[in-house]
Design a protein around this motif. Structure first.
Motif, PDB file in Angstrom:
ATOM      1  N   GLU A  74       0.833  -1.205   0.000  1.00  0.00           N
ATOM      2  CA  GLU A  74       0.000   0.000   0.000  1.00  0.00           C
ATOM      3  C   GLU A  74       0.870   1.258   0.000  1.00  0.00           C
ATOM      4  N   ALA A  75       1.883   1.293   0.852  1.00  0.00           N
ATOM      5  CA  ALA A  75       2.755   2.460   0.940  1.00  0.00           C
ATOM      6  C   ALA A  75       3.537   2.661  -0.357  1.00  0.00           C
ATOM      7  N   THR A  76       3.986   1.576  -0.968  1.00  0.00           N
ATOM      8  CA  THR A  76       4.782   1.684  -2.187  1.00  0.00           C
ATOM      9  C   THR A  76       3.936   2.140  -3.363  1.00  0.00           C
ATOM     10  N   VAL A  77       2.735   1.599  -3.496  1.00  0.00           N
ATOM     11  CA  VAL A  77       1.846   2.040  -4.575  1.00  0.00           C
ATOM     12  C   VAL A  77       1.531   3.533  -4.416  1.00  0.00           C
ATOM     13  N   ALA A  78       1.275   3.965  -3.175  1.00  0.00           N
ATOM     14  CA  ALA A  78       1.022   5.392  -2.926  1.00  0.00           C
ATOM     15  C   ALA A  78       2.230   6.236  -3.335  1.00  0.00           C
ATOM     16  N   ARG A  79       3.437   5.748  -3.032  1.00  0.00           N
ATOM     17  CA  ARG A  79       4.655   6.488  -3.379  1.00  0.00           C
ATOM     18  C   ARG A  79       4.861   6.539  -4.890  1.00  0.00           C
ATOM     19  N   ILE A  80       4.606   5.425  -5.558  1.00  0.00           N
ATOM     20  CA  ILE A  80       4.742   5.398  -7.020  1.00  0.00           C
ATOM     21  C   ILE A  80       3.811   6.429  -7.656  1.00  0.00           C
ATOM     22  N   GLU A  81       2.560   6.440  -7.187  1.00  0.00           N
ATOM     23  CA  GLU A  81       1.592   7.364  -7.778  1.00  0.00           C
ATOM     24  C   GLU A  81       1.964   8.817  -7.491  1.00  0.00           C
ATOM     25  N   ALA A  82       2.546   9.077  -6.339  1.00  0.00           N
ATOM     26  CA  ALA A  82       2.915  10.444  -5.988  1.00  0.00           C
ATOM     27  C   ALA A  82       4.184  10.899  -6.709  1.00  0.00           C
ATOM     28  N   GLU A  83       5.154   9.985  -6.887  1.00  0.00           N
ATOM     29  CA  GLU A  83       6.459  10.377  -7.400  1.00  0.00           C
ATOM     30  C   GLU A  83       6.662  10.092  -8.887  1.00  0.00           C
ATOM     31  N   ILE A  84       5.978   9.067  -9.415  1.00  0.00           N
ATOM     32  CA  ILE A  84       6.179   8.694 -10.820  1.00  0.00           C
ATOM     33  C   ILE A  84       4.947   9.013 -11.656  1.00  0.00           C
ATOM     34  N   GLY A  85       3.765   8.611 -11.164  1.00  0.00           N
ATOM     35  CA  GLY A  85       2.541   8.887 -11.894  1.00  0.00           C
ATOM     36  C   GLY A  85       1.498   7.824 -11.641  1.00  0.00           C
ATOM     37  N   PRO A  86       0.285   8.017 -12.169  1.00  0.00           N
ATOM     38  CA  PRO A  86      -0.796   7.058 -11.970  1.00  0.00           C
ATOM     39  C   PRO A  86      -0.530   5.747 -12.714  1.00  0.00           C
ATOM     40  N   ILE A  87      -0.711   4.652 -12.012  1.00  0.00           N
ATOM     41  CA  ILE A  87      -0.542   3.327 -12.621  1.00  0.00           C
ATOM     42  C   ILE A  87      -1.796   3.031 -13.438  1.00  0.00           C
ATOM     43  N   GLU A  88      -1.619   2.888 -14.742  1.00  0.00           N
ATOM     44  CA  GLU A  88      -2.753   2.619 -15.631  1.00  0.00           C
ATOM     45  C   GLU A  88      -2.827   1.155 -16.046  1.00  0.00           C
ATOM     46  N   ILE A  89      -1.701   0.458 -15.906  1.00  0.00           N
ATOM     47  CA  ILE A  89      -1.624  -0.960 -16.272  1.00  0.00           C
ATOM     48  C   ILE A  89      -0.887  -1.692 -15.160  1.00  0.00           C
ATOM     49  N   LEU A  90      -1.458  -2.784 -14.684  1.00  0.00           N
ATOM     50  CA  LEU A  90      -0.807  -3.621 -13.670  1.00  0.00           C
ATOM     51  C   LEU A  90      -0.734  -5.050 -14.154  1.00  0.00           C
ATOM     52  N   PHE A  91       0.460  -5.609 -14.125  1.00  0.00           N
ATOM     53  CA  PHE A  91       0.639  -7.046 -14.337  1.00  0.00           C
ATOM     54  C   PHE A  91       1.029  -7.665 -12.998  1.00  0.00           C
ATOM     55  N   ASN A  92       0.143  -8.463 -12.433  1.00  0.00           N
ATOM     56  CA  ASN A  92       0.433  -9.224 -11.212  1.00  0.00           C
ATOM     57  C   ASN A  92       1.114 -10.520 -11.627  1.00  0.00           C
ATOM     58  N   ASN A  93       2.429 -10.534 -11.573  1.00  0.00           N
ATOM     59  CA  ASN A  93       3.168 -11.675 -12.104  1.00  0.00           C
ATOM     60  C   ASN A  93       4.045 -12.388 -11.080  1.00  0.00           C
ATOM     61  N   ALA A  94       4.335 -11.790  -9.930  1.00  0.00           N
ATOM     62  CA  ALA A  94       5.250 -12.417  -8.971  1.00  0.00           C
ATOM     63  C   ALA A  94       4.791 -13.829  -8.618  1.00  0.00           C
ATOM     64  N   GLY A  95       5.735 -14.747  -8.579  1.00  0.00           N
ATOM     65  CA  GLY A  95       5.370 -16.124  -8.247  1.00  0.00           C
ATOM     66  C   GLY A  95       6.582 -16.958  -7.879  1.00  0.00           C
ATOM     67  N   ILE A  96       6.328 -18.030  -7.134  1.00  0.00           N
ATOM     68  CA  ILE A  96       7.383 -18.990  -6.782  1.00  0.00           C
ATOM     69  C   ILE A  96       6.839 -20.401  -6.967  1.00  0.00           C
ATOM     70  N   GLN A  97       7.751 -21.345  -7.001  1.00  0.00           N
ATOM     71  CA  GLN A  97       7.387 -22.751  -7.108  1.00  0.00           C
ATOM     72  C   GLN A  97       8.159 -23.541  -6.058  1.00  0.00           C
TER      73      GLN A  97
END
Length: 254
Positions: A74-97
């Motif tokens: 939550e804190a990182t997404v808020a920081r990204i939007e404040a410092e870089i810009g609005p996230i318009e595309i999200l790929f949820n890809n993180a994974g492990i096996q």
């Protein structure tokens, strides 16, 4: 027609994108014009990937954070939007096996698989979506798997998590489509990635994959790029809640 696939001026966050499928997804949307944010838990590896993409001419930011830590997400997404810009595309890809017979599967490994492959999709998806909703548009693409549909020995927790990601994708669509968001999934088949190294270096398993897959081969990660750009683009404004399997036909044939 080509303009429908143009992502110029859009900002995309791709989790788990320092290598493998995540890197291919990030490259795809960058090649279509998007500004990208790559992510992993390994800052040194992430910086190497950022430098490589930047050298290729892409506008890229590296943001290292643990997608299984909800307050940090939550804190990182808020920081990204404040410092870089609005996230318009999200790929949820993180994974492990983690491959072990289910009767011997460690509880802690179960929790790690669920946290990384499932919980993170909810955490990051929710943090990004609640900012997309007031803007009235946004694209979320979740990495599903053949394991969203079928199981095999030693990876039951992974298939449980990926099956849940498939249904979470549909649930996100049910809740958020009315706000102008499109939420879909990509279901890769067998691809030669670091996550699958133990499999494709095993001659017996390699032969099984080639025999079992109608296309008679492993996939190349670049073959995921087209569907990634499609789902992230204006070409898919009425595509919602679907899982697109990129698997050489494996789930379609016995």
């Amino acid at each position: 027609m080509a303009s429908m696939f143009d992502l110029t001026g859009r900002l995309a966050l791709v989790t788990g994108s320092s290598k493998g499928i995540g890197l291919a997804l990030a490259e795809a949307v960058a090649e279509a014009g998007a500004e990208i944010i790559i992510n992993s838990r390994n800052p040194e590896e992430l910086e190497k990937t950022r430098a490589k993409l930047a050298a290729e001419g892409h506008k890229v930011h590296a943001v290292s954070f643990d997608v299984t830590d909800q307050p940090l997400v939550e804190a990182t997404v808020a920081r990204i939007e404040a410092e870089i810009g609005p996230i318009e595309i999200l790929f949820n890809n993180a994974g492990i096996q983690y491959r072990t017979p289910l009767d011997e599967f460690p509880v802690e490994a179960w929790r790690q698989v669920m946290a990384t492959n499932l919980d993170s999709v909810f955490y990051v998806g929710q943090a990004v979506a609640k900012r997309m909703i007031p803007r009235g548009h946004g694209k979320i693409v979740n990495t599903c798997s053949l394991g969203s549909e079928i199981a095999r020995q030693t990876i039951a927790p992974y298939t449980a998590a990926k099956g849940a990601v498939k249904m979470l994708t549909k649930g996100m669509c049910a809740d958020w489509a009315r706000h102008g968001l499109q939420i879909n999934g990509i279901g890769p088949g067998y691809f030669k990635t670091e996550l699958n190294r133990a499999l494709f270096e095993n001659p017996e398993f390699d032969a099984w994959v080639k025999q079992r897959t109608p296309a008679a081969r492993w996939g190349d990660v670049d073959e995921l790029k087209g569907v990634a750009v499609f789902l992230a683009s204006d070409a898919a404004t009425f595509v919602n809640g679907h899982i697109v399997y990129v698997d050489g036909g494996l789930v379609s044939a016995l």
